[in-house]
Scaffold this motif. Sequence first.
Motif, PDB file in Angstrom:
ATOM      1  N   LYS A 110       0.806  -1.168   0.104  1.00 12.93           N
ATOM      2  CA  LYS A 110      -0.004  -0.081  -0.146  1.00 12.93           C
ATOM      3  C   LYS A 110       0.920   1.114   0.077  1.00 12.93           C
ATOM      4  N   ILE A 111       0.574   2.045  -0.858  1.00 11.71           N
ATOM      5  CA  ILE A 111       1.315   3.485  -0.948  1.00 11.71           C
ATOM      6  C   ILE A 111       1.016   4.281   0.542  1.00 11.71           C
ATOM      7  N   LYS A 112       1.862   4.535   0.853  1.00 10.19           N
ATOM      8  CA  LYS A 112       2.027   5.524   2.161  1.00 10.19           C
ATOM      9  C   LYS A 112       1.975   6.845   1.820  1.00 10.19           C
ATOM     10  N   ASN A 113       2.712   7.248   0.834  1.00 14.09           N
ATOM     11  CA  ASN A 113       2.983   8.633   0.399  1.00 14.09           C
ATOM     12  C   ASN A 113       3.738   8.867  -0.901  1.00 14.09           C
ATOM     13  N   ILE A 114       3.350   9.605  -1.732  1.00 15.00           N
ATOM     14  CA  ILE A 114       4.244   9.943  -2.754  1.00 15.00           C
ATOM     15  C   ILE A 114       4.793  11.509  -2.655  1.00 15.00           C
ATOM     16  N   ARG A 115       6.068  11.526  -2.700  1.00 11.49           N
ATOM     17  CA  ARG A 115       6.567  12.856  -2.774  1.00 11.49           C
ATOM     18  C   ARG A 115       7.341  13.356  -3.563  1.00 11.49           C
ATOM     19  N   VAL A 126       6.083   2.864   0.640  1.00  5.97           N
ATOM     20  CA  VAL A 126       5.199   1.913   0.663  1.00  5.97           C
ATOM     21  C   VAL A 126       5.109   1.063   1.936  1.00  5.97           C
ATOM     22  N   ARG A 127       3.970   0.289   2.014  1.00  4.00           N
ATOM     23  CA  ARG A 127       4.207  -0.371   3.288  1.00  4.00           C
ATOM     24  C   ARG A 127       3.535  -1.798   2.882  1.00  4.00           C
ATOM     25  N   THR A 128       4.194  -2.857   3.627  1.00  2.69           N
ATOM     26  CA  THR A 128       3.802  -4.048   3.304  1.00  2.69           C
ATOM     27  C   THR A 128       2.996  -4.379   4.325  1.00  2.69           C
ATOM     28  N   PRO A 129       2.288  -5.514   4.146  1.00  2.87           N
ATOM     29  CA  PRO A 129       1.382  -6.065   5.492  1.00  2.87           C
ATOM     30  C   PRO A 129       2.157  -6.794   6.461  1.00  2.87           C
ATOM     31  N   ARG A 130       1.563  -6.622   7.860  1.00  2.00           N
ATOM     32  CA  ARG A 130       2.535  -7.057   8.769  1.00  2.00           C
ATOM     33  C   ARG A 130       2.665  -8.492   8.791  1.00  2.00           C
ATOM     34  N   SER A 131       1.655  -9.012   7.879  1.00  2.00           N
ATOM     35  CA  SER A 131       1.654 -10.604   7.836  1.00  2.00           C
ATOM     36  C   SER A 131       2.500 -11.117   6.740  1.00  2.00           C
ATOM     37  N   LYS A 132       2.981 -10.069   6.106  1.00  2.00           N
ATOM     38  CA  LYS A 132       3.893 -10.365   4.871  1.00  2.00           C
ATOM     39  C   LYS A 132       4.967  -9.294   4.659  1.00  2.00           C
ATOM     40  N   THR A 133       5.969  -9.399   5.184  1.00  2.19           N
ATOM     41  CA  THR A 133       7.079  -8.643   4.998  1.00  2.19           C
ATOM     42  C   THR A 133       8.074  -9.060   3.969  1.00  2.19           C
ATOM     43  N   LEU A 134       8.371  -8.148   3.074  1.00  6.29           N
ATOM     44  CA  LEU A 134       9.589  -8.422   2.181  1.00  6.29           C
ATOM     45  C   LEU A 134      10.901  -8.780   2.740  1.00  6.29           C
ATOM     46  N   GLN A 135      11.505 -10.070   2.225  1.00  3.54           N
ATOM     47  CA  GLN A 135      12.707 -10.303   2.727  1.00  3.54           C
ATOM     48  C   GLN A 135      13.436 -10.135   1.455  1.00  3.54           C
ATOM     49  N   PHE A 136      14.568  -9.044   1.722  1.00  3.83           N
ATOM     50  CA  PHE A 136      15.319  -8.790   0.666  1.00  3.83           C
ATOM     51  C   PHE A 136      16.770  -8.468   1.329  1.00  3.83           C
ATOM     52  N   ILE A 181       2.612   7.480 -12.110  1.00  5.09           N
ATOM     53  CA  ILE A 181       2.916   8.226 -10.804  1.00  5.09           C
ATOM     54  C   ILE A 181       2.654   9.774 -11.159  1.00  5.09           C
ATOM     55  N   PHE A 182       3.472  10.384 -12.165  1.00  7.32           N
ATOM     56  CA  PHE A 182       3.256  11.679 -12.508  1.00  7.32           C
ATOM     57  C   PHE A 182       2.223  12.396 -12.959  1.00  7.32           C
ATOM     58  N   SER A 183       1.159  11.547 -13.484  1.00  7.23           N
ATOM     59  CA  SER A 183      -0.120  12.043 -13.937  1.00  7.23           C
ATOM     60  C   SER A 183      -1.052  12.111 -12.708  1.00  7.23           C
ATOM     61  N   LYS A 184      -0.517  11.332 -11.439  1.00  5.03           N
ATOM     62  CA  LYS A 184      -1.352  11.260 -10.167  1.00  5.03           C
ATOM     63  C   LYS A 184      -2.376   9.913 -10.698  1.00  5.03           C
ATOM     64  N   GLN A 185      -2.462   9.254 -11.459  1.00  4.26           N
ATOM     65  CA  GLN A 185      -3.368   8.018 -11.615  1.00  4.26           C
ATOM     66  C   GLN A 185      -3.053   7.069 -10.454  1.00  4.26           C
ATOM     67  N   ILE A 186      -1.863   7.041 -10.015  1.00  7.12           N
ATOM     68  CA  ILE A 186      -1.317   6.214  -8.955  1.00  7.12           C
ATOM     69  C   ILE A 186      -1.165   7.223  -7.876  1.00  7.12           C
ATOM     70  N   LYS A 187      -1.761   7.292  -6.579  1.00  3.16           N
ATOM     71  CA  LYS A 187      -1.834   7.985  -5.797  1.00  3.16           C
ATOM     72  C   LYS A 187      -1.654   7.317  -4.116  1.00  3.16           C
ATOM     73  N   ASP A 188      -1.679   8.244  -3.119  1.00  2.86           N
ATOM     74  CA  ASP A 188      -1.456   7.745  -1.991  1.00  2.86           C
ATOM     75  C   ASP A 188      -2.829   6.627  -1.579  1.00  2.86           C
ATOM     76  N   LYS A 189      -2.323   5.561  -0.889  1.00  4.17           N
ATOM     77  CA  LYS A 189      -3.420   4.551  -0.346  1.00  4.17           C
ATOM     78  C   LYS A 189      -3.790   3.646  -1.467  1.00  4.17           C
ATOM     79  N   ASP A 190      -3.263   3.870  -2.747  1.00  3.05           N
ATOM     80  CA  ASP A 190      -3.550   2.922  -3.710  1.00  3.05           C
ATOM     81  C   ASP A 190      -2.547   1.444  -3.275  1.00  3.05           C
ATOM     82  N   LYS A 191      -2.887   0.808  -3.757  1.00  2.00           N
ATOM     83  CA  LYS A 191      -2.322  -0.750  -3.777  1.00  2.00           C
ATOM     84  C   LYS A 191      -1.602  -1.208  -4.958  1.00  2.00           C
ATOM     85  N   LEU A 192      -0.514  -1.495  -4.799  1.00  2.00           N
ATOM     86  CA  LEU A 192       0.455  -2.134  -5.883  1.00  2.00           C
ATOM     87  C   LEU A 192       0.514  -3.632  -5.558  1.00  2.00           C
TER      88      LEU A 192
END
Length: 337
Positions: A110-115, A126-136, A181-192
């Motif tokens: 989930k997108i937290k913020n686009i600056r 972005v933020r991952t769910p607490r139940s599925k954190t990315l291992q990298f 992103i730059f046309s703001k079709q993807i915005k805060d709180k959207d899911k990727l």
Amino acid sequence: MKKSAIYQVKLQDKEKYFECSDSDSILEGGLRHGLAMHYECSNGTCGACKAKLVKGDIKKIKHHDYALSADELDNQEFLMCCHAPSSELELEVDLIGDVRSIPVQEIQIKIKNIRFINDEMAIVSVRTPRSKTLQFMAGQDVELSFKGVVSRYPIASCPCHGMDLEFHIRNLKDNEFSQLIFSKQIKDKDKLDLTGPKGVFVLKEASTKPMVFIAWDGGFAPIGSLVEHTFSLEMPNPVYFYWAYPATDPVPYFDNHAKSWHAVMDEYHYQTIACEFDRSNKNDCHKIAKQIYDSLDHDIVNQSEVYISAPGEVLIYLGEFLLENGLNEAQLIASPI
């Protein structure tokens, strides 16, 4: 208010130590110190962060749904995400060995913020769910997808930040994802949808050589992840960071952030390299590589591990210059952007 106690945690047979507060989970303490610990959820659901207590005392700081078997309990196994130290500890823990041992994961984030730094660069948090954190591992990248539009980006944040990931996305006309992103079709709180990690641009953690990092423009993202990983590991190696950027920009887009690393590393040297470059035209990659090459301290470079993140053609020319000047090929670690 009672002050937290700090205890040393030793990993058996690995000659690794870290400090952890009695108010933090052992998993948090280890990740914050750059250790590649196995985990997925960090909330006691998956059981991936199991460790064996060899010496010392621990205390449970939160409930976990994952049920340890009777044999595991008899073997002094516990979940690091739900326990804190209450004395000095020695643990038996399996760490991630290399990138090949990390599975490719599919996570909805989930997108937290686009600056928007300016009209050309966006910092996407972005933020991952607490139940599925990315291992990298620091320096790796992932694929991001939104309604079928997919693009690949390096992770700009350190693995020690857990669920919070950052991406630096440049406004490129031929990249459909960036245009959303730059046309703001993807915005805060959207899911990727995220797929990854991928890539082998990772730190040589056992090396005692100085480290030279060279980034071209947005190549700062994976370089930044690597540099922040060096000081989470408390590596004593001197760090030299060269950031090349178009001379038409007043400074690199995250210049103050790069400068701030002086506060956390004793031997940190930062130099910007303004290059003749026009984003609207095809540019001479050989010329740009030569400008970068001419700005380097080659006595330092040749005795260092050299990490480069730049466009493919720039990287090829710059790598040739460095190898012809005496750099050992084994000391060159490179990733195209």
